[in-house]
Each structure stands twice: as structure tokens, then as C-alpha cells.
Motif scaffolding. Sequence first.
Motif, mmCIF file in Angstrom:
data_model
loop_
_atom_site.group_PDB
_atom_site.id
_atom_site.type_symbol
_atom_site.label_atom_id
_atom_site.label_comp_id
_atom_site.label_asym_id
_atom_site.label_seq_id
_atom_site.Cartn_x
_atom_site.Cartn_y
_atom_site.Cartn_z
ATOM 1 N N PRO A 1 0.820 -1.211 0.000
ATOM 2 C CA PRO A 1 0.000 0.000 0.000
ATOM 3 C C PRO A 1 0.852 1.259 0.000
ATOM 4 O O PRO A 1 1.890 1.308 0.647
ATOM 5 C CB PRO A 1 -0.801 -0.116 1.303
ATOM 6 N N VAL A 2 0.446 2.264 -0.729
ATOM 7 C CA VAL A 2 1.185 3.524 -0.762
ATOM 8 C C VAL A 2 0.204 4.688 -0.735
ATOM 9 O O VAL A 2 -0.956 4.571 -1.079
ATOM 10 C CB VAL A 2 2.046 3.647 -2.041
ATOM 11 N N ASP A 3 0.686 5.806 -0.265
ATOM 12 C CA ASP A 3 0.020 7.077 -0.479
ATOM 13 C C ASP A 3 1.129 8.108 -0.523
ATOM 14 O O ASP A 3 2.288 7.789 -0.373
ATOM 15 C CB ASP A 3 -1.013 7.385 0.622
ATOM 16 N N SER A 4 0.811 9.340 -0.778
ATOM 17 C CA SER A 4 1.850 10.356 -0.848
ATOM 18 C C SER A 4 1.310 11.688 -0.394
ATOM 19 O O SER A 4 0.288 12.148 -0.882
ATOM 20 C CB SER A 4 2.386 10.472 -2.277
ATOM 21 N N ASP A 5 1.969 12.288 0.595
ATOM 22 C CA ASP A 5 1.610 13.634 1.005
ATOM 23 C C ASP A 5 2.761 14.597 0.753
ATOM 24 O O ASP A 5 2.751 15.726 1.212
ATOM 25 C CB ASP A 5 1.197 13.666 2.480
ATOM 26 N N ILE A 6 3.785 14.149 0.016
ATOM 27 C CA ILE A 6 4.902 14.992 -0.376
ATOM 28 C C ILE A 6 4.963 15.000 -1.899
ATOM 29 O O ILE A 6 5.075 13.948 -2.528
ATOM 30 C CB ILE A 6 6.239 14.475 0.200
ATOM 31 N N GLU A 7 4.867 16.155 -2.473
ATOM 32 C CA GLU A 7 4.819 16.261 -3.923
ATOM 33 C C GLU A 7 6.042 15.624 -4.558
ATOM 34 O O GLU A 7 7.178 15.900 -4.181
ATOM 35 C CB GLU A 7 4.719 17.730 -4.338
ATOM 36 N N GLY A 8 5.796 14.766 -5.536
ATOM 37 C CA GLY A 8 6.881 14.124 -6.262
ATOM 38 C C GLY A 8 7.442 12.896 -5.587
ATOM 39 O O GLY A 8 8.394 12.302 -6.103
ATOM 40 N N PHE A 9 6.879 12.484 -4.449
ATOM 41 C CA PHE A 9 7.384 11.330 -3.722
ATOM 42 C C PHE A 9 6.267 10.337 -3.447
ATOM 43 O O PHE A 9 5.126 10.723 -3.171
ATOM 44 C CB PHE A 9 8.018 11.754 -2.395
ATOM 45 N N ILE B 1 10.084 7.746 -1.437
ATOM 46 C CA ILE B 1 11.073 7.681 -2.521
ATOM 47 C C ILE B 1 10.590 8.541 -3.679
ATOM 48 O O ILE B 1 9.375 8.674 -3.916
ATOM 49 C CB ILE B 1 11.316 6.231 -2.986
ATOM 50 N N GLY B 2 11.538 9.171 -4.380
ATOM 51 C CA GLY B 2 11.193 10.033 -5.509
ATOM 52 C C GLY B 2 10.467 9.277 -6.600
ATOM 53 O O GLY B 2 10.864 8.176 -6.977
ATOM 54 N N GLU B 3 9.379 9.858 -7.110
ATOM 55 C CA GLU B 3 8.631 9.208 -8.177
ATOM 56 C C GLU B 3 9.448 9.113 -9.460
ATOM 57 O O GLU B 3 9.216 8.237 -10.287
ATOM 58 C CB GLU B 3 7.343 9.983 -8.445
ATOM 59 N N HIS B 4 10.420 10.000 -9.609
ATOM 60 C CA HIS B 4 11.264 9.973 -10.794
ATOM 61 C C HIS B 4 12.665 10.440 -10.411
ATOM 62 O O HIS B 4 12.907 10.942 -9.311
ATOM 63 C CB HIS B 4 10.688 10.846 -11.913
ATOM 64 N N GLU B 5 13.572 10.295 -11.341
ATOM 65 C CA GLU B 5 14.935 10.767 -11.137
ATOM 66 C C GLU B 5 14.937 12.288 -11.028
ATOM 67 O O GLU B 5 14.103 12.975 -11.624
ATOM 68 C CB GLU B 5 15.815 10.309 -12.307
ATOM 69 N N VAL B 6 15.857 12.819 -10.250
ATOM 70 C CA VAL B 6 15.970 14.277 -10.108
ATOM 71 C C VAL B 6 16.263 14.883 -11.476
ATOM 72 O O VAL B 6 17.121 14.402 -12.221
ATOM 73 C CB VAL B 6 17.091 14.628 -9.112
ATOM 74 N N THR B 7 15.516 15.904 -11.814
ATOM 75 C CA THR B 7 15.635 16.519 -13.136
ATOM 76 C C THR B 7 16.658 17.650 -13.135
ATOM 77 O O THR B 7 17.058 18.173 -12.091
ATOM 78 C CB THR B 7 14.286 17.075 -13.603
ATOM 79 N N CYS B 8 17.013 18.057 -14.349
ATOM 80 C CA CYS B 8 17.909 19.199 -14.501
ATOM 81 C C CYS B 8 17.326 20.446 -13.848
ATOM 82 O O CYS B 8 18.019 21.205 -13.168
ATOM 83 C CB CYS B 8 18.153 19.467 -15.986
ATOM 84 N N GLY B 9 16.045 20.661 -14.079
ATOM 85 C CA GLY B 9 15.413 21.846 -13.512
ATOM 86 C C GLY B 9 15.428 21.842 -12.004
ATOM 87 O O GLY B 9 15.724 22.855 -11.350
ATOM 88 N N GLU B 10 15.100 20.701 -11.401
ATOM 89 C CA GLU B 10 15.102 20.591 -9.945
ATOM 90 C C GLU B 10 16.506 20.782 -9.383
ATOM 91 O O GLU B 10 16.705 21.461 -8.376
ATOM 92 C CB GLU B 10 14.554 19.227 -9.527
ATOM 93 N N TYR B 11 17.474 20.175 -10.050
ATOM 94 C CA TYR B 11 18.852 20.202 -9.547
ATOM 95 C C TYR B 11 19.398 21.622 -9.536
ATOM 96 O O TYR B 11 19.934 22.094 -8.526
ATOM 97 C CB TYR B 11 19.715 19.305 -10.426
ATOM 98 N N HIS B 12 19.253 22.316 -10.622
ATOM 99 C CA HIS B 12 19.867 23.644 -10.710
ATOM 100 C C HIS B 12 19.064 24.713 -9.991
ATOM 101 O O HIS B 12 19.586 25.804 -9.738
ATOM 102 C CB HIS B 12 20.107 24.014 -12.174
ATOM 103 N N ALA B 13 17.833 24.403 -9.627
ATOM 104 C CA ALA B 13 17.083 25.343 -8.802
ATOM 105 C C ALA B 13 17.693 25.447 -7.407
ATOM 106 O O ALA B 13 17.589 26.483 -6.749
ATOM 107 C CB ALA B 13 15.627 24.894 -8.691
ATOM 108 N N LEU B 14 18.342 24.371 -6.965
ATOM 109 C CA LEU B 14 18.946 24.357 -5.626
ATOM 110 C C LEU B 14 20.460 24.430 -5.655
ATOM 111 O O LEU B 14 21.080 24.827 -4.670
ATOM 112 C CB LEU B 14 18.521 23.084 -4.875
ATOM 113 N N ARG B 15 21.092 24.022 -6.774
ATOM 114 C CA ARG B 15 22.554 24.012 -6.846
ATOM 115 C C ARG B 15 22.996 24.725 -8.123
ATOM 116 O O ARG B 15 23.532 24.124 -9.042
ATOM 117 C CB ARG B 15 23.108 22.586 -6.812
#
Length: 916
Positions: A39-47, A84-98
Motif C-alpha cells: 500500500p502507498v500514499d503520498s503527502d509529499i509532492e513528487g514522492f 522515494i522520488g517518483e522519478h529521477e531528479v531533473t535538470c530543472g530541480e537540480y539547478h534550482a537548488l545548486r
Amino acid sequence: MKREAFANIGFLAFFALTLALLNSCTDHNSSLSSGEPSPVDSDIEGFAFVKASGRSALLGTNLNSARKSDTPQMEAYFTYDFYIGEHEVTCGEYHALRKEAGAKCDGIYGNKSPITNVTFYDAVLYANAKSKSENLDTVYTYTSASFDASGSCDNLTGLIFHETVKGYRLPTEAEWVYVASKGWDPEKGWNSVNSDYTFHDVATSPANPLGVYDMAGNVLEWVNDWMTYFQKEAVTNFVGGADEGSLGERVVKGGSYRNEPLAITLYNRGDVYTVTGSSKGDYLGFRLALGEIPNASWLDENGSVKESVVKSQIAIFEMKHLTGTFESKLVFRNDISSNLSFIDFGSGVISVVEIDNTEKAYHPDISPDGKRVAYSTSIEGLGGVSSVYVRNLDATGSDLVKLDVENAAIPRWKLLENGDTAIVYVTSSANNKDDEAFAATSTWQVPFNNGKFGKPKKLFDGAYHGGVSATKQLAVSGARLLRARVAPSGKTVLNGIDTVWYGGEQACNVSLANDGSDRTAFLDFGGKTGAEFVGQSYRTHERLLIADAKGKLIQSVAAPKGYTFDHTEWVLGGSNYVVATLANASGAHQKIVLINLSDSTVTTLAEGDELWHPCLWHSKNLYNSKELDTDSAGVYYLSSAYYSALELRVKMQRFWENRDEITAVALGSSRTMFALHDKDVESHHLLNMAYSAGQITGMGYLFVNYVLNHLKNLKVLVLELSPDFLWYDGFSTWINIIYNKVPGFKYDENHNFWVDGLPEHFVDAVKVTPRPETALQHPYTLEDFLLPDATWGYPVLLRDSTEAEFDSPVYKENFECFKYVIKIARQKGLKVVVTILPQNPAYAETGSFGVYGPRRSIAKDVIDSIKAMDVIFFDEYKFGAHDYTDEMAYNVDHLSTSGAKQYTHRLDSLLSTLKK
């Protein structure tokens, strides 16, 4: 799509291929027995929230065809849930923080593409940044960071993973496998069959039943674990290897767009090439996880559960600057496991190795040559029966020898005037407060040479276990009283006078300096004498005290705030340092520290649960040379570099040591490295300088700058021709991997490659630079570079063979460099043998020349061009029409030991004709 060249071109291609893809997950829940997802649910966007508690994953495999580090199959239970992340970290996500990070997402790399060309350390920094952005604690801590020329992080010194902190992190291998096993189907992911040999935007292939994308294919993914062997018994809350082991390998999972579906398995833990924390490639990315891991389980490098995990907290060069040499070793007792553990800082990889003992081990002392450790089975201050043992300071604690006497305790090595070694020990480790009882004990010396004890000889009465000075003027003892045996004028300590120092106040952890100064280090109980010297009162063991040769206090060092000292010992090797443990307010011995008596600084070396009785040894600098910067001279390997630098580290030492005798040299990639066993060549003194990632830029660099300048008796150059490597640029395969990450080559270049002669002690400096002795995933030694017999396997393709065209600038540059090496060699009068190494003969049935291409027609044109030059051609591939049988192969493009025997014999026969 034009792809960036791989940043980790290496040496071992291993493909765990099987038609039966095993289900690697077991759910211990009756409602899931039919294979329904948890069973799964998600209350964190993208996870996705994963309910794993009470369930397990099957890691590894029992297939005979799998590499050893993928076996045996091990069940990993969970007592917790996680995100766990629903997908691999994207370029957009990565460079928004680094934004400062080196990996680029512009042009053809869109914001929804998975971020690639990132190191493990880049992923860690991103995870920390995401935690901070959401006001969470960071899961990873470190003391310093270093970055390569592109902006990627290539090392985090003192990195610690805090598994009980709730923050963003990389998933463990067990977590990753548990999630990936739900609906596992590599056929539906982006793979070499459907990807056009490039990655795709995330979440563009079907999700699994948990709503998680791209776990099979698209890009290979970093997970959190250090590589280690598995064990047959199940573990709970598995988090990987306890530390970096002998090489510093990391686990990667999932395969990528360049792998065939059958090669993408749940159990595979590595890449085609060795993966360390500084590795990166345009097919390697990551996803994140979130959640605490309670009661985590680690395995050591041999696959045994670690009862207590110890982390080193100092970098290689920092340790070298403190001790003055790369050669230093720290040994200590892990009081949780009752075993001795050690760190060999000279290996270049800081790994804590635990020796599995069969008896108690206290007060370890390292031999003068750094190769053995002596210890006793009793502890200072307690009486009773005790024995002294000596064993090699290696992972197995080999050659264990017991001193055959009734009672022996607290051994200390001694170097005799004739160069032999001996051990000084005492007959009792009991406290020395009672005069009569102390007089009934004695101090002895026993020779130890060639792995054997000699005949013990009594030195004097009294158990002076704090040490006997090299000047023969002083012996000291602690545990209640600070006793000293002082030699009268003109005499030695053998005829010494027994006395009590420090006003008869309580003292312990007494250690006599080994630098000839006859200083004594000890701890006290906050006594009056110490307080008067310091100028203030202090707690028990809160101060390290130093007395001179007459017992007068001359120095005091305070423990760091919140801690007290324990188990103090002078550092072996004649330096002005004391090593000690730090105990917290609860008495837990949490740290091992180095105390610099020159400036009273305290440096943490290691952290753990209960670390006792540290002994730090470093070699003495046997040479002084103002011409050499020993931070750089001969340093051809560091753990931040790719593994091929270690192979070259070995080859470069052999080069310098044998430069006057070498008459033939071979240059090439791992294909030549494993195929040509230079020790079996009889016609010439041949040095095989081939190494993993031996692309033409590196081959040319070694030839022009080293071979031509220093091999004065050279007659023959053996040059590997691998057409596929002509399409790999020098930046990715030489400059960025070796040249920019180890200082030795740049240091040589800055000194014009020593064309006017080597400075004195240069070769001595090379010999002591970092060199790990073992490598977890590699089934060969650094002495012979021979692979075990296996099979050619399936002729997989890891690169689109149609990419290789003659108009490629990379090809043109490499081909001109290849021709230049041949031209210069012939001008110098050398015979040039151009060789093509065997690959899987089944490539003859494909359109590709080999595992990395190019098209067979392209390869033929390349080969014909080289044949037209003034060279001797030695083709053992023949486009697949060769006689290297299945058992002569290790994998698709490397020969095994049997194959190397045939290849070496044939090349040797050819070389013998050239002498005539």
C-alpha cells in the motif's frame, strides 16, 4: 543526439545476462502473497510513500554467472516505512537548488531531463540543499569539500551519513530494490533497443504499481550504499558497507539507456566500470528518498555484520601534513566487538579494517616497520593472567604468534642497536599502588624476528609498562602511581633507582616518549600538583600532563569542551604528538584524537561508539630533500581519481625503478593490460604500461614525456590499436580523470619531466605514496593483472556504432596523435608493433567492430590506414576470426589468464624475431 563522452572510460566490462529475471522482493504479508504491491500514499509532492515495514527485499543473486560482489543473495528486512522520488531528479530541480554545480542542462538537455554527469558527492550536496530548503535537518555532514574543474564535487572529507535524521537522502540499495521489484520490466523502460542511445525526459516510460518511474533504464542511479559483499544470512534495515573499504566503491542501480533489457537486472550493483564517489557519466543520475532508518545494519568489506561502525574523520593529506609522511597507521580496540581495528592512511583510501580476534585484545603497539601489531589480553590497572600476542597488521590478522610465558602484559616494541626488534613486556598489569606487590612484578624483553619470539630476558624488578627509554636512562609506570626507574649518573636504567613522581598523587595512562627526550605523558585525577601547575582546578582526565626526564611538569593540554582524555600514548615515530581517546560526560569513548604538543591543538582522527587504546605509528623520514615537494612528487594516485590512476600508480613505480633495464614497453588500455603478462616475456625486459581508460591521449603523453626521456635502452614499442577508443576524447579519458586529480603528473611536467636527471630520493618518494592493495570488485592483483577464466558472453553493444564517423573532430585529433607517436618512435630507431586485442568473436555476426563500435567498415578503413605506416602489425582479433576460445576470455573484450598466456607467448615470439 550527440552525447558527451563518458567520464569514466575504464577497464572491466561485465554483463550479468540471464533469460530468467528473478523477482527480488518478498512480502511477509498474506494479503500480498499474490504479488500485489504494498500500500502507498503520498503527502509529499513528487514522492511516493512506501509501506515497507514487516516486508523484505532480496538483494543480489546466486547465479554462477554473476560477479562476486553481486552474490550471494541476501534478504533485507525493513522495520520502517519511507518516501522515494517518483522519478529521477531533473535538470530543472537540480539547478534550482545548486546553481553553482558543474552539470549543465542547457541546449538539448531540458529541465525535465534527468540530471546526469553528477558525482555521488554532487547528489549528497543536492540532498542537503533540499533538506535545508524545507527546514529539515541535513542527513549528511562533512568537514570540507573539493571540486573539479567543471564544478562537480569530487570529494567530501569526513562525510558521515546520519541514518536516524529525517531529511532528504539517497535511497539505500535495499529500499531501491524493494520499490523497483514492483512490476519490474526492463523491456518497458528506456534501454538500448528503444532509446536511440540517449536518455529521455523523466516519467515518459510507464510507472510501476507504486507510481514510480524509470527504475529500469533511462539513467543509472546512485544509491546511498558503500559497496560490500553480501552474506547468506538475512539482515534488518541494511544500509550497505560500513565505510569505503579498500577502494571506495559505491553502489549504482537500474541500468541505463545504453544497456540491453536482458542486461538490466535487479541484482546488478555496478557499472561497466568501477564506480567511486567521484565517478560521473552522461548515463548516471539519481533520485532521492526521505525518512529515518532505525537500528541500521552495516556489513564490512568481507560481508560480516558490523557491531559497531567507526568513521575516519581526517583526510589523507591532512594526516600527511601532521605526521610528515603518507605512511601512517592507526590501530585501536573496538570495545563493542572486542576486536582490534586499524586504518592504513598510506593506502590512499581511509577505511577502518576490523581484525576478527579469538581472544581479548588490549593495548596494541605497532612494530617499528609498521607491519605487525603486538597486544595483551589484560588491561592496565587489573591483575590476573595475561598473554601477549603478535600478528600481522592486515585484514585477517595473519601469522598470529603467542609469547609462551606464564604471564605477559602491555607489550611495547623496541628497536635494538643491531637493527633487530624486541618486545618489552611486564609480568602484571595490576595497579602499582602497593610497594611490596609492585616489587614482586618485573619487566622483561624478548627478541622478535622473522615472525618468531626468541628467549625472554628479565630487565629489572617492577612492572614498568609505560615504556623504557631509548636512552636507557628511564622507565615509567602508571595505574595509581606515577613510578619511575631513573638511571644514576653513568649508569643505565638496568641499574636504576626506583622512585615515585608527581607527589604520590594518583596517575594513569602513562607513556614514555620515543624521540629521545625522555618526556612522560600521563593523566591524573584533578590532583593538587596538576592544578597548581595549570593555575586552576580541573576534572579527572581533563588535562594531559607532560613531565620532563626528571619528573617535573613542563606542559599541559586541555581536553575539548565536554570531553575528557583517556588511553593516552605517544605517537610512534619520534614526533611531538600524543594520541588519545575522548570520553563524553557519560564516559563513552567516542573519538580518537591527535594532540599536537607544539601548539596544543586537538585533531579528531576517528569517531565511533567505544574506541579504546589507540596507537598511531608513522614511518620516519629516512631522507631529506629540499628539491622534492612530497605532497606531489610521485603521487600518481588519490582516492578522488578514477581507479585507473591506481593501476598507473603501480606501473609508474615499476617504470622509475627499472628504467635502466627496460628494452620494450607496451601502451594501451585494459585490453592490453590484462592480455600481456610482461613477467612472462623472455625476449625483452618489457614493461606493460597499459591501464584502464588507456585512450590515445594518455598513451601519447606517457610515451613522449616519460618513455622517450628515460628509457635509454628501449628497442621496441608495442602500441594498442582499438578503433573504438579513437572516438573518445582525451579530456574525459585522461586529463579529467588522471591529470587533473592526482598531482604527480603535473609535478613532473612542471619540472620538465626530469630530463636533466631525477632528484635524489625521487624513487623513494614514489614508493611511499598512496596505494591501496586490494579492490573489491576486481578479481586480479596489482602484481600480475590477470583475470580469471570465464567466457566471452553475449556480444552486447554499449555505444551506437553509427556514431563513429571520420569527420569527428575527436577522431581526427586522436588519429593524428596515434600517427605522431609512431612517427617519433621510428625516428628514434624503435621497432613499433601495433596490436589489436581479441574481442568476442560473435561481433562478426553484428554490424559493430566490438563492444563500443565502430561500424566494421569504418574499423577496416582505420586499420588499413595504420597498416600503411612503418609498423609491424600484430592482429589477434581478425574481425572475430581468431582462435581465442571461450575459456580464454573474461568478458566480451578482455582476455582471461588462459588467453593472456596465449597472447603473451605469441607476442614474445614476434619480439624475439625483432632482436635478430
